[in-house]
Design an enzyme around this catalytic site. Structure first.
Site, PDB file in Angstrom:
ATOM      1  N   MET A   1       1.076  10.253   0.228  1.00  0.00           N
ATOM      2  CA  MET A   1       1.398  11.090  -0.914  1.00  0.00           C
ATOM      3  C   MET A   1       0.733  12.459  -0.818  1.00  0.00           C
ATOM      4  SD  MET A   1       3.548   9.368  -2.459  1.00  0.00           S
ATOM      5  CE  MET A   1       3.818  10.318  -3.940  1.00  0.00           C
TER       6      MET A   1
ATOM      7  N   VAL B   1      -6.014   9.817  -3.662  1.00  0.00           N
ATOM      8  CA  VAL B   1      -6.710   8.833  -2.819  1.00  0.00           C
ATOM      9  C   VAL B   1      -6.239   7.436  -3.214  1.00  0.00           C
ATOM     10  CG1 VAL B   1      -8.715  10.366  -2.623  1.00  0.00           C
ATOM     11  CG2 VAL B   1      -8.765   8.496  -4.277  1.00  0.00           C
TER      12      VAL B   1
ATOM     13  N   GLU C   1      -5.663   3.705  -4.634  1.00  0.00           N
ATOM     14  CA  GLU C   1      -5.526   3.377  -6.061  1.00  0.00           C
ATOM     15  C   GLU C   1      -6.705   2.544  -6.585  1.00  0.00           C
ATOM     16  OE1 GLU C   1      -3.513   4.807  -7.896  1.00  0.00           O
ATOM     17  OE2 GLU C   1      -2.380   3.537  -9.261  1.00  0.00           O
TER      18      GLU C   1
ATOM     19  N   LYS D   1     -11.772   6.911  -7.782  1.00  0.00           N
ATOM     20  CA  LYS D   1     -11.181   8.129  -8.334  1.00  0.00           C
ATOM     21  C   LYS D   1     -12.173   8.786  -9.303  1.00  0.00           C
ATOM     22  CE  LYS D   1      -6.340   6.616  -7.875  1.00  0.00           C
ATOM     23  NZ  LYS D   1      -5.475   7.541  -7.182  1.00  0.00           N
TER      24      LYS D   1
ATOM     25  N   SER E   1      -0.271   5.876  -9.646  1.00  0.00           N
ATOM     26  CA  SER E   1       0.991   5.298 -10.125  1.00  0.00           C
ATOM     27  C   SER E   1       0.767   4.305 -11.247  1.00  0.00           C
ATOM     28  CB  SER E   1       1.773   4.593  -9.029  1.00  0.00           C
ATOM     29  OG  SER E   1       1.198   4.688  -7.793  1.00  0.00           O
TER      30      SER E   1
ATOM     31  N   HIS F   1       2.439  12.672 -11.406  1.00  0.00           N
ATOM     32  CA  HIS F   1       2.865  11.550 -10.564  1.00  0.00           C
ATOM     33  C   HIS F   1       4.124  11.911  -9.772  1.00  0.00           C
ATOM     34  CE1 HIS F   1       4.510   7.168 -10.410  1.00  0.00           C
ATOM     35  NE2 HIS F   1       3.903   7.483  -9.298  1.00  0.00           N
TER      36      HIS F   1
ATOM     37  N   ASN G   1       7.631   8.869  -3.947  1.00  0.00           N
ATOM     38  CA  ASN G   1       7.647   8.782  -2.486  1.00  0.00           C
ATOM     39  C   ASN G   1       9.081   8.586  -1.974  1.00  0.00           C
ATOM     40  OD1 ASN G   1       6.785   8.384   0.129  1.00  0.00           O
ATOM     41  ND2 ASN G   1       6.162   6.259  -0.197  1.00  0.00           N
TER      42      ASN G   1
ATOM     43  N   GLU H   1       6.469  12.670 -12.888  1.00  0.00           N
ATOM     44  CA  GLU H   1       6.029  12.295 -14.240  1.00  0.00           C
ATOM     45  C   GLU H   1       4.749  13.064 -14.549  1.00  0.00           C
ATOM     46  OE1 GLU H   1       7.294   7.690 -15.178  1.00  0.00           O
ATOM     47  OE2 GLU H   1       5.658   8.014 -13.786  1.00  0.00           O
TER      48      GLU H   1
ATOM     49  N   ASN I   1       7.850   3.295 -13.498  1.00  0.00           N
ATOM     50  CA  ASN I   1       7.424   1.993 -12.992  1.00  0.00           C
ATOM     51  C   ASN I   1       7.472   0.923 -14.074  1.00  0.00           C
ATOM     52  OD1 ASN I   1       7.130   2.744 -10.354  1.00  0.00           O
ATOM     53  ND2 ASN I   1       4.998   3.381 -10.598  1.00  0.00           N
TER      54      ASN I   1
END
Ligand code: NAD
Length: 715
Positions: free
Chosen positions: A328, A404, A406, A411, A433, A454, A457, A466, A504
């Protein structure tokens, strides 16, 4: 009081008329009914003159010649009878036809975008000149709206550039830049912007001398000369290609082909009549209405600044940093470079950073036309990309996007390290995500400057972004993120924080239901086929393999924690993960990819991970029911998303699903489709699945809408 005029007539030289399009209070010229009437009057006036040598048509709008017909007028007419559609076409045809029967040559002087009805006006002129302006293009995108050119485009274009070129342009809907239009013979000249008017006048003088335009006029009224074998071959290959592309779901390109081929063998007048009749059969069909809706969704998004408060201005983003040079991070960095935003790319792993820089440069240096990397471009972009591990360099940025792995704690550690070093106005964003934005911002000093951005991919292909508002995110931060995403050429939708955000969250019930069906003994192929028949680009089982079964499994756990009442924790996914069948990336998942082309092949071995968990119901399930089982939970979740105030407008759901998930545009979007089916029918469709529990229960919103017989688009 009469309305302000769009078209003005002037005379740059005594015998040269100039019609200038400049629609008052609009950024673009569109051919509304009123403008068409105005054009008709202007031509009436000019036709009376006997002293004119020629007519030039120009636009006064920067970067736009004419953007096409007024789609909102079309939408208001969707219900009209077929005969009225044909009349609408005949009016436009005969108006534009006059441009090639005036007492003098006519030239369309095109600076900027010239598409749809604007391109039809241009092709009916005797000649076209295009400028070197970066935005100058000509094209017929009508098939993308479920129709085809209906103001003479299908009859005229093949007579200018040959049938084969016309078929390609009209059935693909793709535009040509000035150079390609010139090569094709669609434009007779290319000039610099400031030479446009003079060049058009020179062209008129030449035409008057040679009389070439008169010969062309005679020729272009006739059938096109083409031998029947060639014609048959063109028809067969084009039709096969279109069918492979549209899969029978988009009727317009094939209908256009039929009219183009049929009209080519007739006089231009007969071809025009075929066009009007063909168009009357397409206009107002459900696919046409749905595609008009998609047009409005994107148009609305272009105007949406993401906030409602007045007086809040987005900040300027001059430099960005991306933390994490994985899939990403690299995609985001490349998107920045392509739009001229210098970017620092950073990663904790040196090898990942080096690999990332290569990936980014490979992407930005790729030249679509030559299908090769362009060394000059690589050098140019390299100067804008700074691969660094130095926080002080990152701290120069106006926007830092973290991408980085998830993990919430990781984070948050990165933010607390970086925040004190950033400029006090800088925005910190996460590409997460699944992790809640409010939670990620919990320990920050300036949570109002933290936001979710967001990307999807692959970033290069997916237009949706988003923009997720945490509890404390400020309007200024939201507006800045929206403006920034638009600068990258994306469609940003602003959503409130919540599990899975929007896309999602709606994808999950659909994917989850696919697992439920599998456990009931429905074959993989049938599940995927039902989704594809509905119009999805791929089935949910194939999608599991593409996303990665491990990733799907972990994301699923987040959703299970949030919504345990309507989630089935399928044991199939962890069984596959345990066996190392992670999907495409590991060579095996539900399908097998261990072949030369790495294509999905059915794999009987996968049954050993499904069989132990089978719970057959003993009941037959039809294909239509499989489809309902997949899409109704998605729709129900959408009503819950509306209830929970996650989206600002139901239209954002449709835009999000079309551009984030590939929901079929020809259905207009999930909520548009629901409105087409009708709330009462949807509730009927739910009834057979009542025994399946909460995930198929109607929601308060759906009940309320059913009572008032309401539509989502009226909310
Ligand atoms: P990835 O594993 O490809 O890349 C993550 C990168 O982060 C790795 O290069 C790793 O070395 C680096 N990294 C780890 N710790 C670091 C640290 N402390 N400082 C700097 N770099 C560090 O992951 P990805 O698929 O690119 O996903 C990144 C983020 O984007 C995740 O939050 C994910 O949820 C989200 N996301 C992923 C997708 C997708 O389809 N892959 C789609 C949308 C959003």
């Amino acid at each position: 009081m009469t309305e302000a005029a769009t078209i003005t007539t002037s005379f740059p030289e005594a015998d040269i008329a100039l019609l200038t399009f400049d629609m008052p209070d609009k950024g673009a010229n569109v051919l509304s009914r009123a403008v068409m009437q105005e054009l008709s009057q202007r031509l009436d006036e000019l036709e009376k003159r006997t002293d004119l040598a020629g007519l030039v048509i120009v636009s006064n709008k920067p970067g736009i010649f004419i953007a096409g017909a007024d789609i909102s007028e079309f939408v208001a007419s969707l219900e009209i009878a077929a005969e009225e559609t044909a009349t609408m076409c005949r009016f436009g045809q005969s108006l534009f036809q006059r441009l090639s029967s005036m007492n003098f040559p006519t030239v369309a002087a095109i600076n900027g975008i010239c598409v749809g009805g604007g391109a039809e006006l241009a092709v009916w002129c005797d000649r076209r000149i295009m400028t070197t302006h970066a935005k100058t293009e000509i094209g017929f995108p009508e098939v993308k709206l479920g129709i085809f050119p209906g103001w003479g485009g299908t009859a005229r274009l093949p007579r200018l550039v040959g049938l084969s070129n016309a078929v390609e342009m009209i059935t693909s809907g793709e535009s040509l830049n000035a150079e390609d239009a010139y090569k094709m013979g669609l434009a007779e000249d290319i000039v610099a912007e400031d030479d446009l008017q003079a060049a058009a006048i020179r062209m008129i003088r030449e035409e008057q001398e040679t009389g070439a335009y008169l010969k062309d006029r005679t020729q272009r009224a006739l059938p096109i000369e083409m031998n029947p074998t060639e014609l048959g071959f063109l028809g067969a290959t084009a039709s096969a290609y279109i069918q492979s592309q549209t899969k029978g779901q988009y009727p317009a390109p094939l209908a256009a082909l039929e009219v183009l081929l049929g009209g080519s063998m007739e006089s231009v007048d007969a071809a025009l009549e075929m066009e009007a009749i063909g168009m009357s059969q397409l206009f107002g069909t459900p696919v046409n209405a749905a595609l008009f809706n998609v047009f409005f969704l994107t148009d609305r998004n272009k105007k949406d600044v993401g906030i409602t408060s007045n007086g809040v201005k987005p900040r300027k983003i001059e430099r960005t940093s991306v933390i994490g040079a994985g899939i990403m991070g690299c995609g985001i960095a490349a998107a920045n470079l392509k739009r001229g935003v210098p970017v620092c790319l950073s990663d904790a792993a040196e090898a990942a950073l080096q690999r990332g820089v290569r990936l980014v440069i490979d992407e930005v240096a790729y030249d679509k036309q030559t299908k090769q990397k362009n060394a000059d471009r690589a050098i140019e972009y390299s100067s804008q990309l700074n691969a660094t591990t130095s926080d002080s360099e990152i701290a120069q940025s106006d926007l830092v996007i973290e991408a980085v792995v998830e993990t919430l704690e990781l984070k948050k550690r990165i933010y607390s390290r970086l925040e004190p070093q950033l400029n006090e106005n800088a925005i910190l964003a996460s590409n997460t995500s699944t992790l809640p934005i409010t939670q990620l911002a919990a320990d920050l000093k300036r949570p109002e400057q933290f936001i979710g951005i967001h990307f999807f991919n692959p970033v290069r292909k997916m237009k949706l972004v988003e923009v997720i508002r945490g509890e404390k995110t400020s309007d200024e931060t939201v507006a800045t993120a929206v403006g920034y995403a638009k600068r990258l050429g994306k469609f940003p939708i602003v959503v409130n924080d919540g599990p899975g955000f929007l896309v999602n969250r709606l994808l999950f019930p659909y994917m989850n239901e696919a697992m439920a069906l599998l456990q009931e003994g429905v074959e993989i192929a049938r599940i995927d086929k039902a989704a594809k028949r509905f119009g999805m680009p791929m089935g949910p089982i194939t999608l599991y393999d593409m996303v990665g079964i491990d990733t799907s499994f972990y994301a699923g756990r987040t959703m299970y924690d949030a919504f345990p009442d309507r989630t089935i924790a399928s044991p199939i996914l962890p069984a596959l993960v345990k066996a190392g069948r992670l999907g495409q990336k590991s060579g095996k998942g539900f399908f097998n990819y261990e072949n030369k082309k790495r294509r999905a092949q059915p794999d009987p071995d996968v049954q050993q991970y499904i069989q132990p968990y089978l719970k057959p119901t003993g009941e037959e399930i039809s294909d239509a029911q499989i489809s309902d089982r997949l899409f109704l939970p998605m729709l129900l979740e959408a009503t819950r998303v509306i209830e929970a105030n996650i989206v600002r407008n139901v239209r954002d759901i449709d835009l999000g699903l079309i551009f984030g998930l590939g929901f079929p545009p020809y259905k207009g979007g999930l909520m548009f489709w629901a409105d087409t089916v009708g709330v009462a029918n949807l509730r009927e469709k739910l009834k057979p699945f009542a025994g399946l529990g909460a995930r198929f229960e109607s929601t308060a919103l759906l009940d309320e809408m059913a009572q008032g017989n309401k539509k989502f688009y009226q909310m």
